[in-house]
Write a protein that holds these residues in place. Structure first.
Motif, PDB file in Angstrom:
ATOM      1  N   THR A  24       0.863  -1.176   0.000  1.00  0.00           N
ATOM      2  CA  THR A  24       0.000   0.000   0.000  1.00  0.00           C
ATOM      3  C   THR A  24       0.899   1.226   0.000  1.00  0.00           C
ATOM      4  OG1 THR A  24      -1.839   1.108   1.108  1.00  0.00           O
ATOM      5  CG2 THR A  24      -0.137   0.182   2.511  1.00  0.00           C
ATOM      6  N   GLY A  25       0.353   2.347  -0.439  1.00  0.00           N
ATOM      7  CA  GLY A  25       1.148   3.556  -0.548  1.00  0.00           C
ATOM      8  C   GLY A  25       1.429   4.196   0.807  1.00  0.00           C
ATOM      9  N   ARG A  26       2.322   5.153   0.785  1.00  0.00           N
ATOM     10  CA  ARG A  26       2.646   5.889   2.000  1.00  0.00           C
ATOM     11  C   ARG A  26       1.584   6.940   2.277  1.00  0.00           C
ATOM     12  NH1 ARG A  26       8.865   6.582  -0.104  1.00  0.00           N
ATOM     13  NH2 ARG A  26       9.644   4.535   0.580  1.00  0.00           N
ATOM     14  N   PRO A  27       1.474   7.389   3.536  1.00  0.00           N
ATOM     15  CA  PRO A  27       0.426   8.352   3.884  1.00  0.00           C
ATOM     16  C   PRO A  27       0.487   9.640   3.075  1.00  0.00           C
ATOM     17  CG  PRO A  27       1.414   7.428   5.861  1.00  0.00           C
ATOM     18  CD  PRO A  27       2.246   6.948   4.714  1.00  0.00           C
ATOM     19  N   GLU A  28       1.693  10.066   2.716  1.00  0.00           N
ATOM     20  CA  GLU A  28       1.822  11.342   2.018  1.00  0.00           C
ATOM     21  C   GLU A  28       1.587  11.240   0.518  1.00  0.00           C
ATOM     22  OE1 GLU A  28       5.969   9.475   2.233  1.00  0.00           O
ATOM     23  OE2 GLU A  28       4.220   9.706   3.546  1.00  0.00           O
ATOM     24  N   GLU A  29       1.351  10.032   0.001  1.00  0.00           N
ATOM     25  CA  GLU A  29       1.171   9.839  -1.436  1.00  0.00           C
ATOM     26  C   GLU A  29      -0.302   9.884  -1.829  1.00  0.00           C
ATOM     27  OE1 GLU A  29       4.710   6.862  -2.829  1.00  0.00           O
ATOM     28  OE2 GLU A  29       3.083   5.991  -1.655  1.00  0.00           O
ATOM     29  N   PRO A  30      -0.604  10.327  -3.053  1.00  0.00           N
ATOM     30  CA  PRO A  30      -1.974  10.188  -3.560  1.00  0.00           C
ATOM     31  C   PRO A  30      -2.359   8.718  -3.561  1.00  0.00           C
ATOM     32  CG  PRO A  30      -0.689  11.642  -4.970  1.00  0.00           C
ATOM     33  CD  PRO A  30       0.281  11.008  -4.009  1.00  0.00           C
ATOM     34  N   ILE A  31      -3.594   8.415  -3.211  1.00  0.00           N
ATOM     35  CA  ILE A  31      -4.013   7.027  -3.042  1.00  0.00           C
ATOM     36  C   ILE A  31      -3.871   6.217  -4.325  1.00  0.00           C
ATOM     37  CG2 ILE A  31      -6.445   7.473  -3.552  1.00  0.00           C
ATOM     38  CD1 ILE A  31      -7.148   5.419  -1.408  1.00  0.00           C
ATOM     39  N   GLY A  32      -3.997   6.878  -5.490  1.00  0.00           N
ATOM     40  CA  GLY A  32      -3.943   6.134  -6.738  1.00  0.00           C
ATOM     41  C   GLY A  32      -2.555   5.762  -7.203  1.00  0.00           C
ATOM     42  N   THR A  33      -1.525   6.400  -6.660  1.00  0.00           N
ATOM     43  CA  THR A  33      -0.170   6.188  -7.178  1.00  0.00           C
ATOM     44  C   THR A  33       0.281   4.743  -7.028  1.00  0.00           C
ATOM     45  OG1 THR A  33       0.427   8.481  -6.660  1.00  0.00           O
ATOM     46  CG2 THR A  33       2.239   6.922  -7.009  1.00  0.00           C
ATOM     47  N   VAL A  34       0.133   4.167  -5.844  1.00  0.00           N
ATOM     48  CA  VAL A  34       0.533   2.784  -5.598  1.00  0.00           C
ATOM     49  C   VAL A  34      -0.658   1.840  -5.667  1.00  0.00           C
ATOM     50  CG1 VAL A  34       1.417   1.184  -3.851  1.00  0.00           C
ATOM     51  CG2 VAL A  34       2.595   3.344  -4.278  1.00  0.00           C
ATOM     52  N   ASP A  35      -1.734   2.182  -4.959  1.00  0.00           N
ATOM     53  CA  ASP A  35      -2.857   1.257  -4.825  1.00  0.00           C
ATOM     54  C   ASP A  35      -3.641   1.064  -6.108  1.00  0.00           C
ATOM     55  OD1 ASP A  35      -3.096   0.449  -1.880  1.00  0.00           O
ATOM     56  OD2 ASP A  35      -2.779   2.599  -1.754  1.00  0.00           O
ATOM     57  N   TRP A  36      -3.510   1.979  -7.059  1.00  0.00           N
ATOM     58  CA  TRP A  36      -4.182   1.764  -8.340  1.00  0.00           C
ATOM     59  C   TRP A  36      -3.179   1.669  -9.480  1.00  0.00           C
ATOM     60  CZ3 TRP A  36      -7.573  -0.448 -10.882  1.00  0.00           C
ATOM     61  CH2 TRP A  36      -7.941  -0.059 -12.176  1.00  0.00           C
ATOM     62  N   GLU A  37      -2.477   2.749  -9.809  1.00  0.00           N
ATOM     63  CA  GLU A  37      -1.550   2.734 -10.947  1.00  0.00           C
ATOM     64  C   GLU A  37      -0.457   1.690 -10.758  1.00  0.00           C
ATOM     65  OE1 GLU A  37      -0.073   6.629 -11.871  1.00  0.00           O
ATOM     66  OE2 GLU A  37      -1.984   7.583 -11.420  1.00  0.00           O
ATOM     67  N   GLY A  38       0.129   1.648  -9.548  1.00  0.00           N
ATOM     68  CA  GLY A  38       1.207   0.699  -9.294  1.00  0.00           C
ATOM     69  C   GLY A  38       0.746  -0.743  -9.381  1.00  0.00           C
ATOM     70  N   LYS A  39      -0.454  -1.032  -8.852  1.00  0.00           N
ATOM     71  CA  LYS A  39      -0.957  -2.406  -8.882  1.00  0.00           C
ATOM     72  C   LYS A  39      -1.297  -2.846 -10.303  1.00  0.00           C
ATOM     73  CE  LYS A  39      -0.607  -2.870  -4.485  1.00  0.00           C
ATOM     74  NZ  LYS A  39      -1.659  -3.368  -3.616  1.00  0.00           N
ATOM     75  N   VAL A  40      -1.864  -1.937 -11.097  1.00  0.00           N
ATOM     76  CA  VAL A  40      -2.158  -2.267 -12.502  1.00  0.00           C
ATOM     77  C   VAL A  40      -0.872  -2.605 -13.240  1.00  0.00           C
ATOM     78  CG1 VAL A  40      -2.946  -1.292 -14.692  1.00  0.00           C
ATOM     79  CG2 VAL A  40      -4.323  -0.997 -12.636  1.00  0.00           C
TER      80      VAL A  40
END
Length: 395
Positions: free
Chosen positions: A153-169
């Motif tokens: 999961t992404g870090r608290p300071e990151e936009p939620i989509g950066t890791v949890d959506w774009e990164g996972k795709v």
């Protein structure tokens, strides 16, 4: 498990497991957008998906640097070779420990950081640097891997989509292209029923993307971690600090992450479980007040509880959505919509236990988990107090 909600009531974080960041809404999980995802998954090509940051737009594929030859035609990898993504997290580290104990060859994908994850190496795992927010770093980490276990999961300071959506795709797309044999993804129970909650919507969309990818997968939905209750309730009570609560009737079946990891590997080895969605839940669902009362009894002292009505949280969310610069706050308050409903984050586990060949008596209850914690902590505090008296100097 640290709360992602700052000064907000901490049980919101436990409901969402351990993921709260700024919201970047993915395309809807149904209809034309979903069909576009399926077309984007290219089994025979080393491509990743670059997801548009604009809501509703179709992801566009881009080419990555070729990684040697097609692994599907190369040397077969050992079934015991796994890559754990998110290995330093609350669940991830337990997955790593369990895998090593059971004889797996464990590789951990870790982002470059000032403080290296030396404890993973000390345990016997191999650590490789990679970053889901930088898709070009992913392919090399997958070479020689049989199974990917995704706890990230992404870090608290990151936009939620950066890791949890774009990164996972990007990770799923690359896993498919490189011939990964199985992909294990941790999701949230009832995520398909709450599209108004950003993280739950993203989890559901990621589930659908994985199901459409053609990979052999195992999706495990979770309700809540017992570990998260220590920082939210146990520690503040012992330190005589405020404990946040709400008047919500929501009930959560918390589970020990050690049990989660143990059941995960049992499911992974079961040949009958392929392309399945399982839900893991603890033996009993608890309200916030019941957890606080249990902690008070075990600690032997009362809690200083500050109750925040759910209606105030909902009103605050609606207010913050009016301004662009407070949208992130609104998304963090999204779980007020879940808490305001009389919902139970739990499922009957008898059928799952039978499928996995697990005895329910071997699953840790919240009472036993917290009893062990308070017993150990209170004993240490007593020992420290005794040592302090022995070293006092009187003039």
């Amino acid at each position: 498990m640290a709360s992602r909600l700052g000064s907000l009531p901490p049980q919101l974080a436990s409901t969402s497991l351990h993921h709260h960041r700024h919201h970047l809404r993915p395309p809807q999980c149904s209809g034309q957008a979903s069909l576009s995802w399926r077309r984007a998954v290219a089994p025979a090509q080393l491509e990743l998906i670059s997801v548009s940051t604009s809501p509703g737009k179709i992801p566009k594929p881009f080419s990555t640097t070729a990684v040697a030859t097609s692994l599907s035609q190369g040397t077969p990898v050992r079934p015991t070779s796994i890559l754990v993504v998110g290995a330093t997290g609350t669940l991830g580290r337990q997955v790593v420990r369990r895998a090593l104990d059971e004889g797996y060859d464990v590789r951990c994908l870790v982002r470059p950081r000032p403080a290296p994850a030396d404890f993973l190496r000390d345990w016997g795992a191999t650590v490789v640097n990679g970053d889901l927010s930088k898709p070009e770093t992913i392919p090399a980490t997958l070479v020689g891997v049989h199974t990917v276990i995704d706890c990230a999961t992404g870090r608290p300071e990151e936009p939620i989509g950066t890791v949890d959506w774009e990164g996972k795709v990007a990770l799923i797309q690359c896993a498919k292209a490189m011939g990964i044999q199985k992909y294990v993804f941790y999701s949230i129970h009832n995520c398909d029923k709450h599209p108004e909650v950003p993280l739950m919507e993203i989890k559901h969309c990621t589930e659908k993307f994985l199901q459409d990818s053609g990979l052999n997968y195992l999706i495990i939905r979770l309700c809540g971690f017992m570990q998260g209750l220590i920082g939210q309730y146990a520690v503040p009570i012992l330190e005589e600090k405020s404990v946040w609560g709400t008047d919500a009737p929501t009930r959560i079946a918390y589970m020990d992450t050690q049990d989660v990891s143990r059941l995960t590997f049992i499911a992974m080895r079961n040949e009958k479980i392929n392309k399945e969605l399982l839900t893991f839940a603890g033996p009993r669902a608890w309200t916030t007040q019941e957890v606080i009362t249990l902690c008070e009894r075990l600690a032997g002292q009362d809690a200083n509880v500050t109750t925040v009505p759910v209606s105030i949280l909902k009103f605050t969310r609606q207010l913050t959505r009016l301004f662009q610069w407070t949208n992130d706050v609104a998304d963090r308050l999204a779980f007020s919509e879940v808490l305001s409903s009389d919902i139970v984050f739990s499922v009957p586990m008898a059928e799952t236990y039978n499928l996995l060949g697990v005895d329910q008596k071997d699953i840790v209850t919240l009472e036993r988990y917290l009893q062990d914690y308070f017993t150990n902590i209170l004993k240490k505090l007593k020992d420290l107090k005794a040592q302090s008296k022995q070293t006092d100097i009187f003039l």
